[in-house]
Each structure stands twice: as structure tokens, then as C-alpha cells.
Write an enzyme that holds these catalytic residues in place. Structure first.
Site, mmCIF file in Angstrom:
data_model
loop_
_atom_site.group_PDB
_atom_site.id
_atom_site.type_symbol
_atom_site.label_atom_id
_atom_site.label_comp_id
_atom_site.label_asym_id
_atom_site.label_seq_id
_atom_site.Cartn_x
_atom_site.Cartn_y
_atom_site.Cartn_z
ATOM 1 N N SER A 278 -10.660 -57.072 -22.889
ATOM 2 C CA SER A 278 -9.737 -56.095 -23.467
ATOM 3 C C SER A 278 -10.126 -55.845 -24.902
ATOM 4 O O SER A 278 -10.760 -56.684 -25.540
ATOM 5 C CB SER A 278 -8.319 -56.667 -23.396
ATOM 6 O OG SER A 278 -7.527 -56.197 -24.459
ATOM 7 N N ARG B 277 -22.875 -14.516 3.087
ATOM 8 C CA ARG B 277 -22.862 -15.539 2.027
ATOM 9 C C ARG B 277 -21.650 -15.234 1.175
ATOM 10 O O ARG B 277 -21.506 -14.122 0.666
ATOM 11 C CB ARG B 277 -24.140 -15.511 1.179
ATOM 12 C CG ARG B 277 -24.256 -16.762 0.287
ATOM 13 C CD ARG B 277 -25.528 -16.765 -0.554
ATOM 14 N NE ARG B 277 -26.622 -16.193 0.216
ATOM 15 C CZ ARG B 277 -27.556 -15.390 -0.311
ATOM 16 N NH1 ARG B 277 -27.545 -15.102 -1.594
ATOM 17 N NH2 ARG B 277 -28.503 -14.893 0.462
#
Lengths: 386, 386, 386, 386
Positions: free
Chosen positions: A260, A300
Site C-alpha cells: 500500500s 460493409r
């Protein structure tokens, strides 16, 4: 390619990086050019090697130039033609369309990502098989809806994780495929070049074979769903480890805890935290691929194709990172049978109530069919471990 | 069970309705009770038929009572015991847990939904195969990114739709499975009752067989993803039909147009609209199933299990409704080759530019390998049509 | 309207039920008809009351008939005209379009759902304010990444929950609005009827006012996001309660635990489980509303509008159910300061390491600014509690 | 930072890049250090400037090192302490936790992204206001469910877009805020340092003020939803432009069309395609933020926090790219009133059916209240344009 905001991403290395995508794009153009030459469509002198004609130093330029046509293949083809010289320049990309090149390159990147995943899953499977076997007789409290339910063993819990991982592994079995269809997917361009439909099919097959890809594209959602199934499976394991790592429970712990920035005593189950993170991120990415599939229109589509690219990349890198972390997590997992036993003892006699209802004997066959369940999972695992 | 806000939902009839779920739950308890009797665990007199002991008239009461324990099985078991009489009451649900009964009942409902989907998909495949075959030589403009690209045929477009539907069909192939694992999935309860692990496995197998279900549960996301793949495929078709139905294009139209509440002239492509709606709704529902899978913890999770039930039901009914609508849409689709030809003529000469680049002859082999593409799709279709 | 697969749904009663939607639809048509009469567009004799002309017995028929035009307003208008008699029949729905009626009816249903939510949130806020105040000085272990971090108080934890609930409450502040725009939203129909644009605006305003709705529609995603923000806030609370309810921790418990179908000793934190379930379901539903908003096209979209209706209903009912459950959960929450103290004691001295780093005195000011944080939250709460 | 797979991403420049995130992280640590010095907590000599002590050359190292603790702040603090020298090293990060630094740095990056969005939205609003005003009297066909519905004007259509963009703009109004809460958000560390809760609050306020940030953090979903609301609004515009750009319709076109890799004649509406792409991608990203919010637990959650960082970055860059593209699209949009008139003429007489129903005069007031609708939108726009 650092990613400060997705710790662990560096484990992916160059998988699906811009440089890797570019190399794959160039590889596709090369394979096509070679197919044209070998099938006598293009002259032998056109058969130059394109590899190395575009590289990392071109990325910024290509990425910026990609916007005006909407995809990076257009500027790349211009660049390759410029650099390939005569007569190759006339034949580069001939008969193809941008989608051919991009989709095939993405399939190559996906193949590499899946290959990496398989390696890490084998590590996971080996670790899980070991845990399931070694802890076949390690009793612990089974929990449902957060409460102590009935006694189980850690072995059968590990076997459940293993089954899940194997189910996910199976879902990665989507053959990566090339797409060589030309402007509208009809192979009209190649057919015009080769003089026949048969010739067009032969060209497409030759280029796909050279790249080691299957000939028939599958919906991109199939592999996308498989990647999400992987993070689901790891997410469940991470959740169980996170819970069991809580100091009040203490039944499992990671090999190395994370520190930490301000609390010196902390040992955070960091791998599990980061895996759980990926499990939260992946389902919406999979949903994006489905939403794109559902939004297709025309030969497409107008955006639904374009959104797939980066989504696939992100999903693949998230999965690869999580897969590597899950391999480390499982290979190094610390099991604390004493804490499991203590929880179970504290949960008694309540936790034996169901069994007493059947047998009047809480020390009876509470292990149920756990050995059979474990053995079935180990047998499946053997199929993967070879 | 009307659904005013999802027009077409009535096509699902009782599939996955509360009444159907209840009947399935009772069916699971019945199958288990019979297995207990047949295997000599419970006395022959306990072998009462539970079917009909709970029905639609109990739904409101059961639904309300489901909240206090978090699932409907708890009050149902109480009700069945109350109504089954002695000695059956002592044996109803013995050795099972709520999750066994609910997950197995959901598998039964899913099986019915998938069976219905298969029927409708066969109709779709037949229609698509016909369209692809009949319009093998019907020229139209291929479109990419909204613009005219190159000539194609409507046949090859229909073959693309067909391939998509067949891919989705394949993904429905997830065997619905029973779950008979007891309180924590270890078969401890059944083992205690049967006196052995082997006996527990035999009980579970017998009950699953009676219900016609597979023995090994698959992740629920597998069938969820399959359902979404279906709506993806139909969504794409709907998008193409919606576009082609626009008056400015007019190349396709639905058999019956929908009316308007205020504009008498309108003929809306309503089936396509409603299919597209489902295609928008399904991907996030599939993502919910993945998020639930990723949030699992313990031997039964604290919410991640509960969220699956209604999500599966909604997804299944959305898919069945859309599947039936897609069958109608395709079976009745009107093709307008004259309008296709007119679009193509107007798009010339631009639309022939790519081909001219290859051949100098725009009337050349522009159909590309479309016959081969169509034939391959028809061959796959034949596998489904039998 | 039972929902066997979403325990607790009965708490919503008729909110957003098909019957409620139908009543709202009829209410919108009525308000418009009255506006036409009052503004002299329709004759006084047309001013019949439509309420009661269509009711629950018509639902099955209307739902089935909704498919052919794609929405339930078309068959409803036909029914109302049939039943309204001359001359009202000529004026029902005149100048409107289906979207006007449906969107306005949904706004009415949403208003009712939000009103119900506000009531339950006030209960929650009162309970949270009490918890934060009473436990201002109740020490417990703060946890980060599953591990003990530093000491906190339960009061400051409850204040964090409270702040979250208040933030969500603020996001419900989206005025429900009518839509009276006619066929393409231009008020052309009303303008033709009233003879002027000014007249059309007056008609629309009059009908909106009668229904008590705002005049300007907001994006439906705004209230959708607000509903999800609510389930987010409750989901976090549920997660904390679920964790603290685990027997190994035992710092919090629900007032009434839920039972099990097979384990007599269990007391499951059922409300929290069911709330967590809703928190998993809501985000993808909110995303569906956004996807629909992003897919809009034309003056009324081809599916993106249709998908909103049922999504809104489901989201609203999920939120209302969870809100009622959260009110019960918090009002009945049992706090166990002794267990909190025991956890904290066991976590020492590690848990004091950060403070010792600053002060050399672990019994020092570890409560930090918790009183100030609690007081700020209580002050916000006072604004809601009045 | 090239992104080959998201064309247009380069428009974001360094917004939210790893380098920008790092600079923001260092900025937060600097502001805190200065606050400590100014409030007399740290000695004056500790007040060294941290800017420049870590930079782009450290990114790879920091990113890799971030994994072991799960976030990049831990290795950054180590680096800064190493480089700051005595006595600053003792005071860097003192009293803070990783979440303080990371969340505050993300708020700074978000602020920059939103600032950029506002600039582009102003451009959009100006263009839209111009279009709405100039085309107040340009008739076109209104369309619903893909079919011609009633006549409208392009001006009122543009006003609808404008209203949407303004609604989205409003939702960006979420004040970016600092978080200085210490290890568990209670300000215990700062209070220990400052000797009082009041002192802790003063320190936090001073650091926030120096960074120009608000003091009260809002749920991250609030700004996330705002970003998605933006892409929703642009997505709708893009869809309309894409449709109108189709050659069969031709009523609108982009200033510059995009080319093709193989079809020389093509002019693709590329900006719209790329905007639509973003509109597909954003909703699931927003849902991820909600899912993370709903998965919170403890004083800092075990993965739900970590998943926010990259999700926010991606969402912000997608939004900024799309916003810039939408500004270009709208500023350069070509309107073709002749084609609009031709469509309308071809749609007659059907398209006038609704109006004839009211007036018997199709040339009547069909513009409805469009002037009033346009004027209302222009008035809202004036508030933004100043």
C-alpha cells in the site's frame, strides 16, 4: 506501449500493439502479392518482399492518415506502393479491399493472443488439477448466499473452478480465418485478375494457407464471447480468493501480497483484484461486438465494422493480462487447511443440519460424490494437459 | 400474459411464462420423487404424481412468497408437501436444493424455446436458400459505407444472410442439462439418502434422463450467447430490408406493410422494425449473463444467480418473437429486380470502376465467385433442411 | 401480474403494468380530446370521456393487434373510435401520432414509478441519517482491497452510503414531459386543426397541463441513468451488508433472515441478495436506452424507438422493487458494535500502523474528520427529510 | 501515442495519455506537498517542486511496477521520494492514499477532456444554429419507420439535432472534484498531521483549490453518462447524414468524402461513419462505470475501482474524437435543397395525406409550428454561444 491505467498490461508485450497490427497488415499484403505471383497473375518481378517496408516509425503518420478514408489500410497501401518500386507497386493490394486486409490482420493478432492464452490456461489447469487432487480430503465450509451451508472439501471447490476454466478453454476453439473477398466480398476483383471464379478461389486459398489461417470467417462474436467466457471463469476464482483472503476468513492467500502507499502492514490480494477488474470490463466489450454484428448493413457497414477493431484489441489484451495473472495466482495459491477446519468447527452444529436430516449422523458421508466430481474434472483436465 | 410494450410477444405463447416455469418446477420435483422411489430410497407409496398439485391459480401467491427466501422453490416445496399428503410429503425435494430445481426447470424452458427457434430457423433457411438460388443472376448494386461500390447479385447477398443464420443456428447447439447437486453441488444429500456416492450419481442420472436432459450443466452464457447470435443475424437482415424498403431505393419490400395511426398512405416494414428492436435489446441481456457469471462467489452466489432467471426468460422470448418474425419476413419477402437494375444503371459508370481497373471490360466477370459462394451456402443449408 | 422469476416484483403492484400503460394511453387520448373541445377545434358534443372505454379485458386483443402496425396505439385508437360513438369518434387522436400517445403515457408511468421511489428513498434517508448519527462513535475496521486498513466508525460508513443515496436521489429530478408533436414532431397536424402554429402550441400545452406533465421532453436516457444510479447506490450498500452478514464477520445483519429449502439453520441476507441482483441487471438496461438513443434516425426511428418501451418498464420495476427492499433493509438493519470492536481488536496493532506513522499514538485522533463528514451528510439529508 | 485501430484518435493529442496522467499524478502530489508546507505541517524546506521529477521516460518502468501493488501511485511515490531529496522525501504523499492521488488526477484529465468537448460543441451549436436558421423554409420529406411521412423542413430537423446537442452539453456540467480523504476516506491521516479535523479539512480544501477542483466528488457515472449522452446526440446526427448521403437520396453530403483502397469513384461519408462507430462503443463503456459503481464494497473496492480508470480514459478519448469530428461534419455539411424538393415531389400526393385529412389543402400550413420550434432551439443555443 505502457498502460499506466491497466496495471499488468505490460504482460501482453506486443500482442495486438499498433506495431503488431502493422506487421500483420503488411504480412497480409505480402501473402496476397506472393499468391498473385505464384498463380501467374502478377509477373515474377512483382514478387518483392514487403516485410520491413513499413514499420513502427510509420505508425504516427499512418494512424493520422487513417482518418480521411476511415481505416489504416488506405494510407498503408499508398506507402507500400511508394516503397515497393516498379513493378510490385502495380500489384500491391490488387483485387483486395481494405476489409480483407484489416480483418485478416486482426485474425492473425487474435491467433497470437489465443495462443498465449492457451499457454497460460495450461498452467492454470495444471495448478487446479493439483489443488483438486491434493485437497480431495480437505474439509471446509460450503457457503451459499454468504452463509455457511454444508461441509464440502477444498478439492471439490477447486474442481468446480477447473471445470469452469475448461469450459472457457473449449470456447476459444474458433479457427482464425482469412478474408479475401474483394470490394464487396464476391471475389469479383480476384476473379477478374485470375480470369475465373475458380482462379479467384485458388488465390484466396493460397494466401490464407500461407498465413496459416482458415478459409471461412466466423462471426467475430464467437471468439469475443470465448474471451469473455475466460474472464468470467477467472473472475469467479478471483472472487472466491478475495473472499477467502479476508483476514476474518484466511482460508486462502496469494503467494505475494501487494503493498500500500500508506499502510505498511497491508498484504493485498492484488492479482485477484486485477483479475476481478478484467471480469467487470469484459462483458460490455463482448456486448459491443454483438451490437456491431446486429448493426451491420450493406456489403460493409458504416461504423459497425469500424468499432470492432479496437474493441477486439482491448478485449484480447484484457483477457491475456488476466490469464497470465490467473496462472500466477493459481500456481502460487496458498491453502490454509487449518483455517478451513476452524471455520467448519465454528459453523457446527448448524452446518451439519442438512446431513443430520438424512442420516442422523453428521460425521457420515458428507463428502457426497466429491471424489467422483473431482475425478471427472481431472479426466477433462488430462485432455488438455496431454 | 399480454405484453403491450413488446408487440409480437404473443407469438411466444406460454414459452417461459410463469405458468410454464411453474409446470417445469413441478416436473423437476416429480422426476426426483420418482427417482427416489424407483431406486428404493423412498417407499413406493411416496410415489405420488405431483403434476397438477400446483398450477396457475397459485402463481400470485407463490410469486409473493418467493421474496422471503429469495426464490420461488421454497414456497413451492411447502405447497407441494402440503398437498402431496403422507408419505409423499416427507420425500418431496428430499436431498435437493432450490438451485437444483430452478436451474433444471430453466433448462427445460430453454429447451422448449430453442426447439421453437429451430422450427422457425428452418423456415428461414428454406426461404433464404430459395432466394439465393432464384436470384443467383439478379444484379444489384453492392454498397459499402453507404455508397455504391461494385455490382453484386441479390443471390449472393441472400447467401450471406443464409451463412449468418446458419452460424447462429450452430450456436444454439448447447445441450440443456439438469442440475442435481444438492445443497452445495456435492451430491452430499443424495449420497446420504442413497447410502453411497454411486447411488447419488444414479439418482441424479435417472432424474435427468426422465426429463430428457443432459447430465453436465454448461455455463448459461453459452446458450445466452447463442440466442444473441441469432438476433444479430436477423438484425443484419432486418437492417438490409429496412434500407431496401425505403421508397428512394425500393429494391425489397415486406409482404404486408404496417399501417399508421395518422398517415393513411404508409406501408411500414413493420416486421423488420420489430426484429431490429430485438437486435438492439439482446446484446446487453447477454452481457448481463456474463456479468452474473463473472460475479459468482461461494457455492451459490448472492445475487449473481438470481439475476439470471428473468434475464434468460426475457432474452429467450425476445429471440423467439424475432425468430418467428424473421421467418415471416423472409418467407414473404418481395424482391424487385427492376428497381435493383435501375439502381445499378444509375450507378454506372462509377460502380464499374474497380472492374475496369482489372479488365477494361465492365461487363466482364463482375459476378466474381458468387455462384461458388452461393453453392457453398446452399450446401450448408441442405444439412439443416435434411 | 405475477413474476415468479423476480422475487419481490409484486411490490410494484400495478406500476407500469399493461393495465396501467393502457390506462395512461387512454388518459392521453382523453386529455387531447378535451383540449380539442376546449379550444373550439372539436364540437362540444365530441367531448366524451374515454376513461373506461378500454380496460384490462382488452389487453390480450390489443397486445396481439399491436404487432401489425408495430405499436399498441394503432389498435387502441381503432377500439376507442369504435366505442366512443359519433361525433367523438371523428376527433379521437386527431392531429396526433402513435409516438405522441405512447411516449406521453410512458412519461406518466415513469412519474408514478419515480414518485414511489421518492417515498422509499425518504425512508432510506431517514434510516441512514439515524444510523450515521447513532453510530458516530462506533469504531470498526475500515477495509480496502479486502484487507483491514485503518480504523473508522460505522457512522462514517453509513454517511458514505447516505451521500450515495442522496446523489442518486438528485438524479431522479428529470421532469416527466408530454410529447404532442404530431406525425413528424412539427405540430403540423395540430396546426392544421387549430388554424395556426400558435393554436397548435396552445393545444399541446393544454393537454400537457391537464396531465400534469412538463412541455419539453428530455432524452429518455436522463431518467434511465437516474434509475441506474439508484440501483448502483443500493447495490453498494447491499454488498457491504452481505459481507458484514457473513458469519465470520457478523457486524451487521438483516432484521429477518431468509430460509432455505433444505438447510434449516440458514438465515440468508435475502433483501441484500435481491438488491444486489437488481444492481447487476440495471446497468445493461441503461445501456440499451443509450444504444437506442444513438441508433435514432429519421423523424421516428425504425426500432430504436420501439426498444425503449419495455426496457423502461423493466428498469423502472427493477428499481422500484430494489428501492422498497432497500428501505426495508435499512430500516431494519441490525448493527453489532461488539463484533465490530472484536474485529478491530483482532486487527491491531497492524491496523494502527498508518496512524502511528503520524503521531506515535494509535489512540490518537483516528476518527479523523468523521464528525464533519457525518454532519455534512446529515445536512444534505435534512434537505430531503424536510 | 498512435492508435491505428481508432482512426481520428490523434485528434485527442495528449488528453488522458499516459504522459498526461503521470503529469496529473505528480501535480496532485505537488499540490498536497505545498498545502502541507503552507499550513505549517511540513517544514518550508520540504516545499520542493515535484514537477519534472517524473516524466515520460519513466512510464514503462512505472506501468510495469504498478502491477505489484495494483496501481501506479505506489511506484510513483517511491520514485518521487527517491528524487525529491531530504527533507521533501519525508513529506511526499504524507497523509494521502493511492486513491486520493489517482482519482484526483483522473478528475484533472476529465476536466481537460470536457474543456475540449465544450469548445467543439460550441462549434457544433454555431453550425447547427446556422443550418436551422438558413433552412427554416427548406422543405423536405419527413420520414418515420423508413417511409415518407409528412413534409417537414430541413430547418426543423437541424433544430432537433441542436436540441439534442444542447441536452448533452448540459449533462457535461458535473464539477470535477478532488478527493483528499486519506486511507479510508476519513481524513484521519491529515487530521493526525494537522492536529485536528478542522486542520485536515483545511489541508484538503487548499490542495483542491490549488488544482482548481471542486471539494465534493460526484459519482463517476455522472460524467460518464454525460459523455455517452454526447455520443448519442452525435450518433443520431451521423445516422441522418449517412442516410441522406446515400446516392439514392443525396440530400446531404460531407464536405470531403473519404476514398477507398480499391474503388476510385467512392466518396464515403467518413466523418459520419467514424462518429457512428463511437456511438456504438460508448454505451457499454458507460455501463461498465455503472457496473463498477454497483460492485463497490468496503472503503475501497477490490477491482471495481481499478476498472474505472482505463474505462474513463477510453470513453473520454472516444468522445473527444467524435466531438471534433462532429464539429467538422456540421461546419462543412453540404445541404442539397434541390434533392430534398425532388424527394418531396416524388412522395406526393401520398405524403400530403395527413394534411389533406385536416384541411383539404395540401399546400396549407404544413410547416406546422416549425418556426416556433426552431426559434426555441435558437434561443437555447444563444445561451451557449453567448
Amino acid at each position: 506501449m505502457s498502460d499506466l491505467l491497466w496495471p499488468g498490461d505490460h504482460r501482453c508485450g506486443e500482442l495486438f500493439s499498433d506495431a503488431a497490427v502493422l506487421a500483420a497488415l503488411v504480412g497480409v499484403e505480402s501473402a496476397w502479392l506472393r499468391a498473385l505471383v505464384r498463380h501467374g497473375v502478377a509477373p515474377a518481378e512483382a514478387g518483392t518482399d514487403l516485410a520491413g517496408r513499413a514499420g513502427p516509425e510509420d505508425l504516427d503518420r499512418l494512424a493520422a492518415a487513417a482518418e480521411s478514408g476511415g481505416n489504416p489500410v488506405i494510407p498503408l497501401v499508398a506507402l507500400l506502393r511508394e516503397r515497393a518500386g516498379t513493378p510490385a507497386a502495380d500489384w500491391v493490394h490488387k483485387g483486395l479491399t481494405s476489409q480483407d486486409v484489416l480483418d485478416t490482420a486482426l485474425a492473425m493478432c487474435l491467433r497470437d493472443a489465443v495462443a498465449r492464452l492457451r499457454v497460460d490456461i495450461v498452467v492454470q489447469v495444471r495448478a487446479l488439477a493439483r489443488l483438486a487432487g491434493e485437497h480431495r480430503g480437505t474439509p471446509m465450509a460450503g457457503r451459499t448466499l454468504t452463509q455457511h451451508a454444508v461441509p464440502i472439501t477444498f478439492g471439490v471447490k477447486a474442481a468446480g473452478w477447473l471445470d469452469d476454466v475448461l469450459d472457457a478453454y473449449d470456447r476459444l476453439d474458433v479457427p482464425p480465418a482469412a478474408r479475401f473477398g474483394g470490394a464487396a466480398g464476391t471475389l469479383a476483383g480476384p476473379a477478374a485478375l485470375a480470369g475465373s471464379a475458380r482462379g479467384a478461389l485458388a488465390l484466396a486459398a493460397a494466401a490464407a494457407d500461407e498465413l496459416g489461417l482458415d478459409h471461412r470467417p466466423r462471426p467475430v462474436t464467437a471468439i469475443g464471447d470465448g474471451l469473455v467466457a475466460c474472464t468470467d471463469a477467472w473472475g469467479r476464482i478471483a472472487n472466491d480468493v478475495l473472499l477467502a483472503s479476508r483476514p476474518e476468513i484466511g482460508e486462502l492467500s496469494e503467494e505475494h501480497g501487494g503493498g500500500s502507499s500508506t499502510m505498511p502492514q497491508k498484504r493485498n490480494p492484488v492479482l485477484s483484484v486485477l483479475i476481478r477488474r478484467a471480469a467487470l470490463a469484459a462483458p460490455p466489450l463482448g456486448a459491443t461486438l454483438h451490437a456491431a454484428a446486429a448493426a451491420r448493413v450493406d456489403e460493409r457497414p458504416d461504423g459497425a465494422w469500424h468499432v470492432e477493431w479496437a474493441t477486439l484489441r482491448t478485449l484480447a489484451r484484457r483477457a491475456v493480462t488476466a490469464g497470465a495473472q490467473a496462472a500466477d495466482l493459481l500456481a502460487g495459491l496458498r491453502v490454509h487447511p487449518d483455517r478451513m477446519a476452524a471455520t467448519l468447527a465454528a459453523a457446527r452444529p448448524g452446518i451439519d443440519a442438512e446431513q443430520r436430516g438424512f442420516t442422523g449422523d453428521a460425521d457420515g458421508p458428507y463428502r457426497g460424490a466429491t471424489d467422483a466430481i473431482i475425478d471427472a474434472a481431472l479426466q477433462r483436465a488430462a485432455g488438455v494437459l496431454g
